[in-house]
Design a protein around this motif. Structure first.
Motif, PDB file in Angstrom:
ATOM      1  N   THR A  14       0.815  -1.215   0.000  1.00  0.00           N
ATOM      2  CA  THR A  14       0.000   0.000   0.000  1.00  0.00           C
ATOM      3  C   THR A  14       0.850   1.266   0.000  1.00  0.00           C
ATOM      4  O   THR A  14       0.594   2.184  -0.789  1.00  0.00           O
ATOM      5  CB  THR A  14      -0.943   0.004   1.219  1.00  0.00           C
ATOM      6  N   LEU A  15       1.838   1.343   0.877  1.00  0.00           N
ATOM      7  CA  LEU A  15       2.643   2.560   0.963  1.00  0.00           C
ATOM      8  C   LEU A  15       3.420   2.861  -0.323  1.00  0.00           C
ATOM      9  O   LEU A  15       3.393   3.996  -0.800  1.00  0.00           O
ATOM     10  CB  LEU A  15       3.569   2.502   2.170  1.00  0.00           C
ATOM     11  N   PRO A  16       4.107   1.873  -0.914  1.00  0.00           N
ATOM     12  CA  PRO A  16       4.750   2.185  -2.204  1.00  0.00           C
ATOM     13  C   PRO A  16       3.721   2.573  -3.271  1.00  0.00           C
ATOM     14  O   PRO A  16       3.993   3.442  -4.111  1.00  0.00           O
ATOM     15  CB  PRO A  16       5.470   0.889  -2.579  1.00  0.00           C
ATOM     16  N   GLY A  17       2.547   1.951  -3.231  1.00  0.00           N
ATOM     17  CA  GLY A  17       1.493   2.319  -4.183  1.00  0.00           C
ATOM     18  C   GLY A  17       1.057   3.757  -4.010  1.00  0.00           C
ATOM     19  O   GLY A  17       0.853   4.482  -4.993  1.00  0.00           O
ATOM     20  N   LEU A  18       0.896   4.191  -2.769  1.00  0.00           N
ATOM     21  CA  LEU A  18       0.521   5.588  -2.507  1.00  0.00           C
ATOM     22  C   LEU A  18       1.611   6.553  -2.954  1.00  0.00           C
ATOM     23  O   LEU A  18       1.323   7.598  -3.535  1.00  0.00           O
ATOM     24  CB  LEU A  18       0.225   5.781  -1.022  1.00  0.00           C
ATOM     25  N   VAL A  19       2.868   6.205  -2.688  1.00  0.00           N
ATOM     26  CA  VAL A  19       3.975   7.064  -3.124  1.00  0.00           C
ATOM     27  C   VAL A  19       4.000   7.145  -4.646  1.00  0.00           C
ATOM     28  O   VAL A  19       4.166   8.224  -5.222  1.00  0.00           O
ATOM     29  CB  VAL A  19       5.322   6.545  -2.568  1.00  0.00           C
ATOM     30  N   LEU A  21       1.471   6.723  -6.689  1.00  0.00           N
ATOM     31  CA  LEU A  21       0.293   7.477  -7.119  1.00  0.00           C
ATOM     32  C   LEU A  21       0.478   8.968  -6.907  1.00  0.00           C
ATOM     33  O   LEU A  21       0.172   9.769  -7.792  1.00  0.00           O
ATOM     34  CB  LEU A  21      -0.944   6.981  -6.356  1.00  0.00           C
ATOM     35  N   MET A  22       0.983   9.343  -5.738  1.00  0.00           N
ATOM     36  CA  MET A  22       1.074  10.760  -5.392  1.00  0.00           C
ATOM     37  C   MET A  22       2.337  11.444  -5.932  1.00  0.00           C
ATOM     38  O   MET A  22       2.290  12.628  -6.250  1.00  0.00           O
ATOM     39  CB  MET A  22       1.035  10.932  -3.872  1.00  0.00           C
ATOM     40  N   GLY A  23       3.441  10.710  -6.004  1.00  0.00           N
ATOM     41  CA  GLY A  23       4.691  11.358  -6.370  1.00  0.00           C
ATOM     42  C   GLY A  23       5.355  10.819  -7.613  1.00  0.00           C
ATOM     43  O   GLY A  23       6.337  11.377  -8.077  1.00  0.00           O
ATOM     44  N   GLY A  24       4.868   9.707  -8.132  1.00  0.00           N
ATOM     45  CA  GLY A  24       5.427   9.146  -9.340  1.00  0.00           C
ATOM     46  C   GLY A  24       6.631   8.251  -9.096  1.00  0.00           C
ATOM     47  O   GLY A  24       7.070   8.041  -7.960  1.00  0.00           O
ATOM     48  N   GLY A  29      11.590   6.000  -6.456  1.00  0.00           N
ATOM     49  CA  GLY A  29      13.003   5.648  -6.555  1.00  0.00           C
ATOM     50  C   GLY A  29      13.837   6.245  -5.436  1.00  0.00           C
ATOM     51  O   GLY A  29      14.845   5.683  -5.029  1.00  0.00           O
ATOM     52  N   VAL A  30      13.407   7.381  -4.911  1.00  0.00           N
ATOM     53  CA  VAL A  30      14.144   8.041  -3.834  1.00  0.00           C
ATOM     54  C   VAL A  30      13.851   7.389  -2.483  1.00  0.00           C
ATOM     55  O   VAL A  30      14.739   7.242  -1.653  1.00  0.00           O
ATOM     56  CB  VAL A  30      13.786   9.550  -3.784  1.00  0.00           C
ATOM     57  N   VAL A  31      12.596   6.972  -2.253  1.00  0.00           N
ATOM     58  CA  VAL A  31      12.196   6.496  -0.922  1.00  0.00           C
ATOM     59  C   VAL A  31      11.998   4.984  -0.848  1.00  0.00           C
ATOM     60  O   VAL A  31      11.465   4.490   0.133  1.00  0.00           O
ATOM     61  CB  VAL A  31      10.913   7.217  -0.427  1.00  0.00           C
ATOM     62  N   TRP A  32      12.453   4.232  -1.839  1.00  0.00           N
ATOM     63  CA  TRP A  32      12.199   2.790  -1.809  1.00  0.00           C
ATOM     64  C   TRP A  32      12.915   2.081  -0.664  1.00  0.00           C
ATOM     65  O   TRP A  32      12.390   1.129  -0.098  1.00  0.00           O
ATOM     66  CB  TRP A  32      12.538   2.146  -3.155  1.00  0.00           C
ATOM     67  N   VAL A  33      14.118   2.530  -0.291  1.00  0.00           N
ATOM     68  CA  VAL A  33      14.836   1.868   0.809  1.00  0.00           C
ATOM     69  C   VAL A  33      14.115   2.067   2.145  1.00  0.00           C
ATOM     70  O   VAL A  33      13.896   1.093   2.873  1.00  0.00           O
ATOM     71  CB  VAL A  33      16.306   2.316   0.872  1.00  0.00           C
ATOM     72  N   PRO A  34      13.706   3.296   2.504  1.00  0.00           N
ATOM     73  CA  PRO A  34      12.951   3.419   3.757  1.00  0.00           C
ATOM     74  C   PRO A  34      11.638   2.624   3.744  1.00  0.00           C
ATOM     75  O   PRO A  34      11.256   2.055   4.764  1.00  0.00           O
ATOM     76  CB  PRO A  34      12.665   4.927   3.863  1.00  0.00           C
TER      77      PRO A  34
END
Length: 194
Positions: A14-19, A21-24, A29-34
């Protein structure tokens, strides 16, 4: 229990999906590790780590046996049980070191990601964390056996607060070894000559 686990695992999708959706894709690619790091917070590791407890128990007992023998402490090992002249130690399932493996890798991943630029060095730091987890548990068992053999600890220390403190001491030494190794692997900025 399956529904709560499924609910917790859904965060990883869900969280990667939201990122996304909202940020592309760029933000993802920037926040995948966290986001991937969240996997350490979900209590599903037991299903994965269950098969590692017995081999880790055996390995810890073998490492402890080797260290004690090198220290001239008479020891006889049968599987996970170490017989010393003054005490018999068992490397129990709870003391296999698998939980420490998860925790030290959970520390090594963000440390390597944020402090080291090269991917191979990052992988090396995580590998060192695994090595530290494996060897430090055997060191802990040998440490406890040595204290018992030389009379620096009594039988009550095997299961009481001192046992926990001995484990914490070895864990802290393990973390220090990890940070020292990671510091050695960090890239140094060239200093400007005056």
């Amino acid at each position: 229990g399956g529904f709560s686990t499924l609910q917790e695992l859904s965060l990883l999708v869900t969280l990667p999906g939201l990122v996304l959706l909202m940020g592309g894709e760029r933000l993802l690619g920037v926040v995948w590790v966290p986001l991937a790091y969240l996997a350490f917070t979900i209590p599903v590791w037991d299903a994965f780590t269950e098969r590692f407890h017995w081999p880790f128990q055996l390995l810890s007992a073998r490492i402890a046996e080797t260290i004690l023998s090198l220290a001239q402490v008479p020891v006889y090992r049968i599987d996970t049980i170490l017989h010393l002249p003054t005490v018999t130690l068992e490397v129990a399932r709870a003391c296999s070191g698998v939980n420490y493996l998860i925790s030290i890798v959970a520390v090594a991943v963000p440390y390597a990601y944020f402090s080291i630029a090269r991917p191979l060095r990052r992988i090396a730091v995580v590998g060192i964390a695994v090595l530290v987890a494996i060897t430090s548990n055997g060191l802990r068992v040998a440490f406890i056996g040595g204290l018992q053999y030389y009379g620096l600890s009594d039988g009550a220390d095997l299961h009481g607060p001192n046992h926990v403190l001995q484990g914490m001491f070895v864990a802290v030494v393990g973390y220090l070894a990890l940070f020292a190794a990671a510091w050695v692997l960090r890239e140094r900025q060239p200093t400007a000559e005056a």
